[in-house]
Design a protein around this motif. Structure first.
Motif, PDB file in Angstrom:
ATOM      1  N   ARG A 162       5.519  11.404  -8.072  1.00  0.00           N
ATOM      2  CA  ARG A 162       6.568  10.737  -8.849  1.00  0.00           C
ATOM      3  C   ARG A 162       6.825  11.503 -10.152  1.00  0.00           C
ATOM      4  NH1 ARG A 162       8.155   7.154  -4.855  1.00  0.00           N
ATOM      5  NH2 ARG A 162       6.272   6.909  -3.606  1.00  0.00           N
ATOM      6  N   ASP A 163       7.937  11.172 -10.779  1.00  0.00           N
ATOM      7  CA  ASP A 163       8.255  11.809 -12.055  1.00  0.00           C
ATOM      8  C   ASP A 163       7.209  11.452 -13.099  1.00  0.00           C
ATOM      9  OD1 ASP A 163      10.521  12.957 -11.029  1.00  0.00           O
ATOM     10  OD2 ASP A 163      11.826  11.285 -11.601  1.00  0.00           O
ATOM     11  N   LEU A 164       6.471  12.454 -13.554  1.00  0.00           N
ATOM     12  CA  LEU A 164       5.450  12.243 -14.585  1.00  0.00           C
ATOM     13  C   LEU A 164       6.105  12.348 -15.950  1.00  0.00           C
ATOM     14  CD1 LEU A 164       2.620  14.388 -12.975  1.00  0.00           C
ATOM     15  CD2 LEU A 164       2.769  11.911 -13.021  1.00  0.00           C
ATOM     16  N   GLN A 165       5.792  11.399 -16.798  1.00  0.00           N
ATOM     17  CA  GLN A 165       6.405  11.363 -18.127  1.00  0.00           C
ATOM     18  C   GLN A 165       5.714  12.369 -19.051  1.00  0.00           C
ATOM     19  OE1 GLN A 165       6.185   7.306 -19.427  1.00  0.00           O
ATOM     20  NE2 GLN A 165       7.464   6.542 -17.750  1.00  0.00           N
ATOM     21  N   ASP A 166       6.471  13.330 -19.491  1.00  0.00           N
ATOM     22  CA  ASP A 166       5.916  14.385 -20.348  1.00  0.00           C
ATOM     23  C   ASP A 166       5.842  13.890 -21.781  1.00  0.00           C
ATOM     24  OD1 ASP A 166       4.976  16.705 -21.379  1.00  0.00           O
ATOM     25  OD2 ASP A 166       6.795  17.881 -21.031  1.00  0.00           O
ATOM     26  N   ALA A 219       0.825  -1.214   0.000  1.00  0.00           N
ATOM     27  CA  ALA A 219       0.000   0.000   0.000  1.00  0.00           C
ATOM     28  C   ALA A 219       0.853   1.255   0.000  1.00  0.00           C
ATOM     29  CB  ALA A 219      -0.933   0.002   1.204  1.00  0.00           C
ATOM     30  N   SER A 220       1.999   1.210   0.648  1.00  0.00           N
ATOM     31  CA  SER A 220       2.822   2.410   0.783  1.00  0.00           C
ATOM     32  C   SER A 220       4.184   2.298   0.114  1.00  0.00           C
ATOM     33  CB  SER A 220       3.034   2.735   2.270  1.00  0.00           C
ATOM     34  OG  SER A 220       3.738   1.676   2.912  1.00  0.00           O
ATOM     35  N   GLU A 264       3.850   6.515 -12.441  1.00  0.00           N
ATOM     36  CA  GLU A 264       3.754   5.583 -11.307  1.00  0.00           C
ATOM     37  C   GLU A 264       3.359   6.311 -10.029  1.00  0.00           C
ATOM     38  OE1 GLU A 264       7.700   3.978 -11.367  1.00  0.00           O
ATOM     39  OE2 GLU A 264       7.096   2.263 -12.592  1.00  0.00           O
ATOM     40  N   ALA A 265       2.766   5.552  -9.112  1.00  0.00           N
ATOM     41  CA  ALA A 265       2.367   6.079  -7.811  1.00  0.00           C
ATOM     42  C   ALA A 265       2.135   4.917  -6.862  1.00  0.00           C
ATOM     43  CB  ALA A 265       1.101   6.928  -7.932  1.00  0.00           C
ATOM     44  N   THR A 266       2.086   5.214  -5.572  1.00  0.00           N
ATOM     45  CA  THR A 266       1.694   4.213  -4.586  1.00  0.00           C
ATOM     46  C   THR A 266       0.191   4.287  -4.373  1.00  0.00           C
ATOM     47  OG1 THR A 266       1.935   5.680  -2.676  1.00  0.00           O
ATOM     48  CG2 THR A 266       3.915   4.491  -3.420  1.00  0.00           C
ATOM     49  N   LEU A 267      -0.354   3.263  -3.779  1.00  0.00           N
ATOM     50  CA  LEU A 267      -1.800   3.263  -3.526  1.00  0.00           C
ATOM     51  C   LEU A 267      -2.181   4.359  -2.531  1.00  0.00           C
ATOM     52  CD1 LEU A 267      -4.548   1.949  -3.970  1.00  0.00           C
ATOM     53  CD2 LEU A 267      -4.021   0.370  -2.104  1.00  0.00           C
TER      54      LEU A 267
END
Length: 723
Positions: A519-523, A424-425, A533-536
Motif C-alpha cells: 500500500r501507499d506508505l506515508q513518507d 483477512a484479505s 495500511e495493510a491487510t492481514l
C-alpha cells in the motif's frame, strides 16, 4: 278424333299376368298368455307453428355449431400436429441435453487432495433412467407425475384438477398449482429449446425467470414442445434428461451431483431413503436441501416414501423401515471449513477459470483442514470466554508457512462462513506498532546491533507544512537510554521514530515494500508509528519473510489448476519465496529481538508453553485496530481485531485479546509437533568506544579533516542521543 260418349280409357296398362291363386289363410295363433294386448297409439298431436319454428331454428343452430366445432377441431388438430412436427424436427439428440448449465463449477481440494469446498454449478456426470437406482426413478415418478408412463406429454385431467384447486384457493387459474407433467417440467428445464445467450440477457437469472413464466401463450408453447418430445424421445429418455438437468440444492445439478454432494456415492446405488430425500428436493431444492435443514428434508422424504407405497413401489414393511431410519448426510457433506479461504483463492485466481468459468475446474490448494478446524475452534473459544456478550468486534486470523503457503484463514467471527466480507484479505487497516520490525530490519541491515543504545526522551520535530510535532509513547512515559532490542520489546515510539529518521524513511519504505507491504506508505515521520495500511494476509506474509531468513514472500493458496478430466495443470503456484530483502544475519538478529517481545515484552500473553515464539503487537491510532503477528519455527500467524465501522476498541490492544487468540491458535495447531528452536542469532556484545569529543570548527595544523563517514556518525549520534 274425339271419343265422346265413351268413358275415358285407363292410364295404366292392363295386368299382363294372371292373378295368382289366393293363399290359404293360416289358422290364427292363440295369443301367448304372457303377451299383453298391444295398445293403440294415439294419433300425434299437431305441433303449434311457433313451436315448430323455434325448434327448427334451434336444430339448425345446433347443427351449425356441431359442424363448426368439428371443423375447427380438425383444423386445430392439423395446426397442432404441424407445430409438433416442426418442433420435433428441431429437437437435438438426448446426449446433447443432459448438461444444461450455463456456467461450470469449481471444486477446491485441500493439500491432501480432499474436497473441502465447491463453487458454481456442480454436475457429477450424466445418468440414465435405466441404469440409475430404480428407487430414485420410482421416487421421482411417484412424487412428480404418477401417470408419466401413460400420458402423451400433457395431462388434461391434471390441468383441470390444478385449475380447480387454484380457483378454490382464491388464485388465478394458472397461478399456483400447474398440473405439469414430468415432460412439461423437462420442457421448462430446456427453456423450450432456447439456449442462454449472454448477449441477449442481462444475466442468467433473468433468462431463467423468463423460462419459468406461466402465461397462457407460454403454456401453449410448453404443451406443443412436450408433445414433440414425447413423439421423438422414449419415456426413459425424457426422464433421463430431467434427472440430469434438475436443480437439487446445494449447488448440485442432476442426480449424480446430488448423490455425491449429500451421500458421497453414485446415483446408481442410492437406497430408497436416500432416493426419497433427493426426489423430495425437487419441489423446493434450496429450502429443502439437507445441508440447510436435515430434519425438514427427512420429513419430506417420509412423505415421498408414503407416495411410493401407495403406488406399489414399496411394501408396507419397507416403507415403515425407511421412514423409521431416514437418510443421513455423509461426513463430507457436512464439512464447512475453509469458506473464507476458498473465497480468497477464487478471488485471487484468474476470473475466466474461477468466477466466470464455463468448464468444470479443479483447484488444489494449500489449506490444511486440521489447522483450519483448530484455528476456528480457538477463535470461538476465546470469543465465548473473553469477549463481552453483544460485542460487534470482528476478528481475522491467517496461518501460513514460512514460504507463504496459507494453511488456514478466518475472515470473521462466523468462522465457517463463505460469501461474506473477508477481513483477512479485504480489510485494509492501519498496522500500528506491528510495522516497527521493518524499521529495525532496515537498521540491522545497515550494520546496527540490537544492543546499540538509543535515548527514549521527549522529542519534537518540525514538519514542513504541519509545524511542530511531538510524539508520545503509549504509556506517556520515557525510559531513557535503551537498547534497540529493549525499544522493540517495549514497543517504544520515540526510539522507533529516531531509528527511522536516522536510517532514512526511503530505505524503511523500500524494505517494507520488498517484504510485501504494497500500500501507499506515508513518507512522514509518523510512518514509524504504523500509520500506513495493510491487510492481514500482507502483514503475515511480510513476517514470513523475516522467518525464512530475509527473503520476500508472496502469500498463496493455489498450487495448481486444471480442468476436470485433464492430467496436466493449466497453471501452477502463484506465490512463494521471492528475492532477498535483508541478509540472513540481520533476519536472525531481528528474530532474536522479536522473541524478546513475546518472552519479556508487550506480547507476553502470546507466549507458548515450552515452545520458542517471536512476534510483535500493534495498536493503531485511537485503538481502532489491534494486531498480533508472530511465528514459531513451523508456522507464521497473524491476528487482527476491530470494528467494521472503525469504532475504537474499548480496553483492547495488540498485547491483549489478539495475543491471546494467537496463543490459543498456535497452541492448537502445534499439538503433536516436536519443539524446534527459532532461527535466531543473539548479538555479540561489543565494548563501547568512548564518546568522541566535538571537533573544532577548523582543523588544526597538520590534522586531516573529518571524513564523510565520521561526519554522518556525528549526526546519527545526535539524533539517537547515545553512542
Amino acid at each position: 278424333m274425339s271419343s265422346s260418349g265413351r268413358k275415358p280409357g285407363k292410364l295404366v296398362a292392363d295386368k299382363r299376368y294372371a292373378r295368382s291363386a289366393p293363399k290359404k289363410k293360416a289358422a290364427p295363433k292363440k295369443p301367448s298368455p304372457s303377451r299383453r294386448k298391444p295398445t293403440r297409439r294415439k294419433p300425434a298431436r299437431k305441433q303449434n307453428f311457433i313451436v315448430r319454428f323455434f325448434t327448427g331454428i334451434f336444430a339448425w343452430v345446433w347443427r351449425l355449431i356441431w359442424r363448426t366445432t368439428v371443423f375447427a377441431s380438425l383444423v386445430l388438430a392439423m395446426v397442432i400436429g404441424t407445430a409438433v412436427f416442426y418442433v420435433r424436427s428441431s429437437l437435438p439428440e438426448v446426449s446433447e441435453l443432459v448438461d444444461g448449465r450455463a456456467r461450470g463449477s469449481v471444486t477446491l481440494l485441500d493439500r491432501g487432495g480432499v474436497v473441502f469446498a465447491r463453487r458454481g454449478d456442480q454436475f457429477g456426470g450424466a445418468v440414465n433412467a435405466e441404469t440409475v437406482s430404480p428407487h430414485l426413478r420410482n421416487a421421482i415418478v411417484a412424487t412428480e407425475d404418477r401417470r408419466f408412463y401413460s400420458h402423451f406429454g400433457i395431462s388434461p385431467r391434471g390441468v383441470a384438477s390444478a385449475v380447480r384447486i387454484n380457483l378454490s384457493e382464491g388464485r388465478g387459474p394458472l397461478t399456483g398449482h400447474g398440473g405439469s407433467t414430468l415432460t412439461q417440467q423437462t420442457a421448462k428445464l430446456l427453456c423450450l429449446g432456447s439456449v442462454y445467450d449472454p448477449t441477449e440477457w442481462k444475466n442468467e437469472a433473468e433468462y431463467v425467470n423468463d423460462c419459468r413464466q406461466g402465461s397462457m401463450s407460454r403454456k401453449i408453447k410448453e404443451a406443443i414442445y412436450s408433445m414433440a418430445m414425447e413423439s421423438k424421445y422414449t419415456k426413459n429418455e425424457i426422464l433421463s434428461i430431467y434427472m440430469n438437468r434438475a436443480y437439487m440444492g446445494g449447488g448440485a445439478y442432476g442426480a449424480e451431483a446430488a448423490a455425491k454432494r449429500y451421500f458421497n456415492k453414485t446415483a446408481a446405488i442410492l437406497t430408497p431413503a436416500e432416493s426419497a430425500m433427493i426426489a423430495g428436493l425437487l419441489t423446493a431444492p434450496t429450502r429443502l436441501a439437507p445441508t440447510s435443514n436435515l430434519k425438514r428434508s427427512q420429513d419430506r422424504a417420509a412423505t415421498v416414501l408414503r407416495l411410493m407405497n401407495e403406488q406399489g413401489m414399496l411394501t408396507d414393511e419397507e416403507t415403515r423401515h425407511f421412514q423409521d431410519n431416514p437418510a443421513t448426510l455423509a461426513a463430507e457433506a457436512t464439512m464447512s471449513t475453509g469458506g473464507y479461504f476458498a473465497d480468497w483463492v477464487i478471488q485471487s485466481g484468474p476470473e475466466f477459470f474461477t468466477r466466470d468459468t464455463t468448464e468444470d475446474v479443479l483447484i488444489r490448494t494449500t489449506l490444511d483442514q486440521r489447522l483450519q478446524a483448530a484455528t476456528a475452534a480457538a477463535v470461538n473459544q476465546v470469543f465465548a470466554e473473553k469477549v463481552r456478550k453483544g460485542s460487534k468486534a470482528e476478528v481475522a486470523v491467517v496461518v501460513m508457512s514460512a514460504d507463504g503457503s496459507v494453511r488456514a484463514m478466518i475472515g470473521g467471527r462466523d468462522t465457517d462462513a463463505s460469501g461474506l466480507f473477508n477481513r483477512a484479505s479485504q480489510a485494509v487497516r492501519q498496522t500500528g506498532s506491528a510495522f516497527k520490525p521493518f524499521i529495525y530490519a532496515t537498521a540491522l541491515e545497515l550494520g546496527y546491533s540490537p544492543l546499540d543504545i538509543v535515548v527514549d526522551e521527549p522529542f519534537c520535530m518540525t514538519i514542513p507544512g504541519s509545524g511542530k510535532w511531538c510524539p508520545q509513547n503509549y504509556t506517556k512515559k520515557f525510559k531513557g537510554r535503551v537498547t534497540l532490542a529493549d525499544a522493540l520489546k517495549q514497543s517504544l515510539n520515540i526510539p522507533a521514530i529516531k531509528i527511522s529518521e536516522s536510517v532514512g524513511r526511503d530505505l524503511v519504505m523500500r524494505v517494507a515494500r520488498d517484504f510485501g507491504i504494497h500500500r501507499d506508505l506515508q513518507d512522514t515521520p509518523a510512518m514509524a508509528l504504523g500509520t500506513s495500511e495493510a491487510t492481514l494476509v500482507e502483514m503475515t506474509g511480510a513476517y514470513a519473510g523475516i522467518l525464512n531468513g530475509g527473503s520476500s514472500v508472496t502469500p498463496y493458496g493455489l498450487t495448481d489448476l486444471r480442468l476436470r478430466g485433464d492430467d496436466s495443470p493449466l497453471m501452477g503456484t502463484g506465490g512463494g519465496i521471492g528475492e532477498r530483502v535483508i541478509q540472513p544475519q540481520a533476519a536472525a538478529e531481528l528474530i532474536w529481538m522479536m522473541e524478546k517481545v513475546v518472552s519479556e515484552g508487550t506480547g507476553r500473553r502470546a507466549a507458548l508453553d515450552g515452545r520458542p515464539a517471536a512476534g510483535k503487537t500493534g495498536t493503531s491510532q485511537e485503538s481502532r485496530d489491534a494486531w498480533f503477528v508472530g511465528f514459531t519455527a513451523d508456522y507464521v500467524a497473524g491476528v487482527w481485531m476491530g470494528y467494521d465501522d472503525n469504532t475504537p476498541l474499548t480496553g483492547v490492544t495488540g498485547g491483549g485479546l489478539p495475543a491471546e487468540i494467537w496463543q490459543a491458535v498456535m497452541t492448537q495447531i502445534h499439538e503433536g509437533l516436536p519443539v524446534r528452536p527459532l532461527p535466531s542469532q543473539a548479538p555479540v556484545p561489543v565494548v563501547q568506544a568512548p564518546a568522541p569529543q566535538p571537533a573544532p570548527a577548523q582543523p588544526k595544523v597538520g590534522q586531516q579533516p573529518k571524513t564523510v563517514k565520521e561526519s554522518l556518525n556525528d549526526v546519527l549520534r545526535g539524533l539517537l542521543g547515545g553512542n
